[in-house]
Design a protein around this motif. Structure first.
Motif, short mmCIF file in Angstrom:
data_model
loop_
_atom_site.label_atom_id
_atom_site.label_comp_id
_atom_site.label_asym_id
_atom_site.label_seq_id
_atom_site.Cartn_x
_atom_site.Cartn_y
_atom_site.Cartn_z
N TYR A 100 0.87 -1.20 0.13
CA TYR A 100 -0.11 0.09 0.08
C TYR A 100 0.96 1.23 0.06
O TYR A 100 1.96 1.32 0.58
N LEU A 101 0.22 2.41 -0.35
CA LEU A 101 0.80 3.57 -0.52
C LEU A 101 0.48 4.48 0.54
O LEU A 101 -0.81 4.95 0.60
N ARG A 102 1.06 4.55 1.77
CA ARG A 102 0.42 5.42 2.67
C ARG A 102 0.69 6.90 2.88
O ARG A 102 1.88 7.37 2.60
N THR A 103 -0.21 7.69 3.04
CA THR A 103 -0.33 9.26 3.17
C THR A 103 -0.25 9.68 4.67
O THR A 103 0.69 10.64 4.89
N TYR A 104 -1.13 9.24 5.24
CA TYR A 104 -1.53 9.94 6.72
C TYR A 104 -1.29 8.76 7.83
O TYR A 104 -1.73 7.67 7.25
N VAL A 105 -0.88 8.96 8.97
CA VAL A 105 -1.11 8.25 9.90
C VAL A 105 -1.78 8.76 11.03
O VAL A 105 -1.59 9.83 11.60
N LEU A 106 -2.91 8.24 11.49
CA LEU A 106 -3.74 8.71 12.54
C LEU A 106 -3.63 8.04 14.00
O LEU A 106 -3.67 6.78 13.98
N ASP A 107 -3.11 8.58 14.98
CA ASP A 107 -2.63 7.87 16.03
C ASP A 107 -3.39 8.30 17.55
O ASP A 107 -3.11 7.74 18.46
N GLU A 108 -4.45 9.18 17.05
CA GLU A 108 -5.06 9.52 18.42
C GLU A 108 -6.45 9.19 17.98
O GLU A 108 -7.20 9.61 17.10
N PHE A 109 -7.02 8.63 19.07
CA PHE A 109 -8.76 8.28 19.10
C PHE A 109 -9.19 9.03 20.21
O PHE A 109 -9.24 9.03 21.39
N GLY A 110 -10.40 9.84 19.70
CA GLY A 110 -11.14 10.70 20.69
C GLY A 110 -12.14 10.13 20.96
O GLY A 110 -13.22 10.93 21.92
#
Length: 785
Positions: A284-294
């Motif tokens: 896969y080609l990764r653009t963003y990384v989301l590491d916080e869950f609200g």
């Protein structure tokens, strides 16, 4: 002036040219704007009050709206009915959905045409009122500015100089026309006594002043954004997209999943990028990384710009990575020329070096590569990455994470306890973190969940996560990736969500193509010694994400379903005209989602079926007939309504008294006579007209004495208003007296008219027709030799 206002609005239409793809999106808007402008221009030729203009414009717009945008729904093809309203609402919702789910340029649909047409219709009517009725053409600039903000807010490319120039020229022409009209109202220009040479010098001086002022304004407009970085042309677009570039050097994105939803729901299969890879099955080609869950959404922690984070080669080692002997993969990426600019590069993970032009930065924790400037369209870059395909044994033997922030296990304290219970039950038999990860992935891909790009709405008050996991179990990659990442953290496995693209479609000879339908989200789980590795909870089947692939270490072969052979012949590649159903490698958004035109056809068919079913189940079939009859009656009554509005407006003017009251009452008496077929000519004085109206007609009828006396008093009031040195002192200009005399005179005129004349005056008042207007004295007197 109405035509000048039309030119200014037509010149603003190209502002949307960069946001919409296709032809004909502007057609209905132009037709409606021209129609309401002609209504305004023709009515104002009568010299009457401008009060009825907006109402007449609405009537004409409604009669044109039906055959243009909702054909087949109106009475006699033009009069709007309830079916017209229902169809227009369906198209409006489809247009809004296209805007919300597609990236610019948006493909042209009937729903989008409707939204553009209604928007410019409202703007055109408002501009006509401001420029012509209120005589404030400068305020039209507010409407133009509102239209300019639209492309700046949603399109990173901003505006071209041609679009801005055309729009500015239209607005300036409106102001120039207003100045010319105001100058004409002063009459003929008085000679100033200067010689032609001196007048030429004065004109040249004025022209030079204008040129200097315009040059200074353009110079300031071009240089100010360079001196103030926050005034870049893409700043508005950047803030609207949830990305803010602050003076502190941090870059924060709060909603990267918005673009994911928009891409997946896009009706077109526009190519985002193409690349060449020496890997047999690229990752896969990764653009963003989301590491916080609200609690509801995953978001990205701030990344920072600065000297320490400037892009250099090699890139920092990925956290937890200890496999230095991993094979190297070279990927050459070319962004599509019509793709929106991106500040974050789509890269295979983990990237070891990136060769790209411009100022770029790298986040050491996630290896995201980003920039504070929007790169040009169609740019390319080369990335060297390590093959991230660990052995299942290595993942199973991984120990507890060391040197990793504990934040990657954080979850809100108010999560639904049933989710934790579900996680515990699924992972109870697993003896390692790897086993727990496989159990969670199998839970999503075992057949109990349904992949759907349009999942049902979450009920009010319900928790989206628990509703997805425990109730409906319907969603797409965003829900699958986010839910698995939450449950992984509950199972003591550091987890985060990655957003980017799947490997896309292979086109032969190492070439791959990635479209908007390949946009994807997936969870990344951390294992000591292997670092961050991806899992795939999203179903990879004809009902799911067609280009998604389960890695070998997670129980798959790493090849998405529908991927063609490594080296297909050119004849095996799908033809451009091949339908999604015939193309096994088509993305689910293309194969499962109908085009906007198909949506409209299905909506129309379903609407028809609903009507037929309703008729058979007791629904009232007379509604369309009643609505059509009502529309026809309103159309027939339109002249009478307009005449009533004019008479009502004059009544208020008469009550005020004075000169205006006398003139208004005399005009109303004139129109009453015209409506009843009584001759009226401007060659007569008011007294001569009053005397003629009191004479006996050929049929033997004449005005009653009381009505004739009222006509005489109105004539004297008009005469006093025209010629008296101080009309206010004349008793005939009293407002209450004039109003009473006008009512008496009108009553007497109607009493002496035939029934046919009275009905014609009511339904088809001649005073509204320009050709029935009385001629001026100059026109009425024959020319002598």
């Amino acid at each position: 002036m109405p035509l000048a206002a039309l030119v200014s609005m037509l010149a603003a239409l190209p502002l949307l040219g960069g946001l919409i793809r296709g032809e004909g999106w502007w057609g209905p808007a132009v037709v409606l704007m021209v129609a309401v402008t002609l209504v305004s221009a023709l009515y104002r030729l009568t010299g009457r009050t401008s009060f009825p203009v907006p109402f007449l414009q609405l009537v004409v717009a409604a009669l044109l709206f039906t055959p243009i945008l909702t054909p087949g729904t109106g009475f006699l093809g033009v009069v709007p009915t309830s079916a017209t309203v229902e169809r227009a609402w369906v198209l409006f919702e489809q247009g809004v959905n296209s805007i919300n789910t597609s990236t610019p340029p948006i493909p042209t649909t009937t729903g989008l045409q409707l939204i553009v047409a209604l928007t410019f219709l409202v703007f055109m009517m408002t501009a006509d009122f401001l420029a012509v009725t209120a005589r404030c053409p400068g305020m039209v600039g507010g409407l133009v500015l509102a239209l300019i903000v639209v492309p700046l807010a949603v399109n990173g490319a901003g505006l071209s100089w041609a679009q801005a120039a055309v729009c500015a020229a239209g607005y300036v022409s409106l102001l120039a026309t207003d100045m010319w009209v105001r100058g004409r109202e002063w009459g003929v220009r008085v000679p100033d006594g200067h010689t032609p040479g001196s007048r030429f010098a004065a004109g040249a001086a004025q022209l030079g002043t204008v040129v200097v002022a315009a040059s200074v304004a353009i110079l300031v407009a071009l240089s100010l954004p360079l001196m103030v970085p926050s005034l870049r042309t893409d700043a508005v677009h950047t803030m609207a997209d949830g990305v803010e570039f602050g003076a502190s050097g941090s870059v924060t994105t709060t909603h990267p999943l918005v673009s994911l939803r928009r891409d997946l729901a896009a009706s077109s299969d526009r190519t985002v990028l193409t690349y060449r890879s020496d890997a047999e099955a690229p990752d896969y080609l990764r653009t963003y990384v989301l590491d916080e869950f609200g609690g509801e959404n995953w978001t990205m922690s701030p990344v920072h710009t600065g000297r320490d984070s400037a892009l250099g080669n090699p890139l920092p080692l990925p956290p937890g990575w200890s496999r230095d002997s991993a094979a190297s993969v070279t990927t050459e990426v070319t962004m599509a020329s019509d793709a929106p600019g991106t500040e974050f590069l789509p890269l295979p993970y983990p990237a070891r070096s990136v060769d790209v032009t411009g100022d770029w930065y790298v986040d050491p924790d996630t290896l995201m590569v980003f920039s504070t400037d929007t790169p040009p369209s169609g740019f390319g870059f080369t990335v060297e990455s390590a093959e991230n395909n660990p052995e299942a044994r290595d993942l199973a033997d991984a120990g507890q994470p060391t040197g990793l922030s504990s934040d990657l296990l954080d979850l809100p304290s108010d999560l639904d306890g049933r989710v934790q219970e579900l996680t515990d039950s699924l992972t109870a038999d697993a003896d390692s973190a790897y086993g727990r990860a496989l159990a969670l992935q199998d839970f999503f891909t075992g057949g109990d969940f349904t992949y759907d790009l349009s999942p049902p709405a979450v009920p009010n008050g319900a928790d989206p996560l628990s509703h997805f996991l425990l109730d409906d179990r319907v969603g797409y990659c965003e829900q699958f990736a986010g839910a698995m990442a939450v449950m992984a953290r509950q199972a003591d496995i550091p987890a985060r969500v990655a957003v980017g693209y799947t490997a896309g479609q292979q086109r032969g000879d190492g070439q791959w193509s990635v479209s908007v339908g390949d946009a994807h989200a997936w969870p990344e789980l951390y294992f000591e010694g292997s670092g961050w590795v991806r899992f795939e909870p999203t179903p990879a089947s004809s009902q799911g994400q067609g280009t998604a692939s389960v890695p070998e270490y997670a129980g798959g072969d790493g090849v998405p379903e529908g991927t063609p052979d490594p080296a297909p012949s050119p004849s095996d590649s799908p033809e451009p005209s091949q339908s999604p159903e015939d193309d096994p490698s088509a993305s689910p958004s293309e194969a499962a989602s109908p085009t906007p035109e198909e949506d409209e056809e299905e909506s129309g068919d379903s609407g028809a079926s609903a009507s037929e079913d309703g008729a058979g189940s007791g629904a009232a079939p007379w509604w369309p007939v009643a609505a059509g009859l009502l529309g026809g009656l309103l159309l027939l009554a339109a002249p009478a309504l307009v005449r009533s509005v004019i008479r009502w407006s004059r009544r208020a003017a008469v009550a005020s008294g004075g000169v205006a009251a006398a003139h208004t009452a005399w005009r109303e008496l004139r129109d009453t006579c015209l409506d009843l077929g009584v001759e009226w000519t401007l060659t007569e004085s008011p007294r001569a007209t009053a005397a003629r109206l009191g004479t006996v007609r050929p049929d033997g009828t004449s005005l009653p004495s009381e009505a004739h006396a009222a006509v005489w008093r109105l004539a004297l009031a008009e005469e006093a208003a025209r010629y008296a040195p101080d009309p206010g002192d004349v008793q005939h200009t009293d407002g209450a007296r004039i109003a009473a005399d006008l009512a008496t005179a009108r009553s007497g005129a109607h009493g002496t008219a035939t029934r046919g004349d009275r009905w014609r005056a009511l339904l088809l008042p001649r005073s509204l027709a320009p050709w029935h207007r009385p001629r001026t004295a100059a026109e009425a007197v024959p020319a002598t030799a």
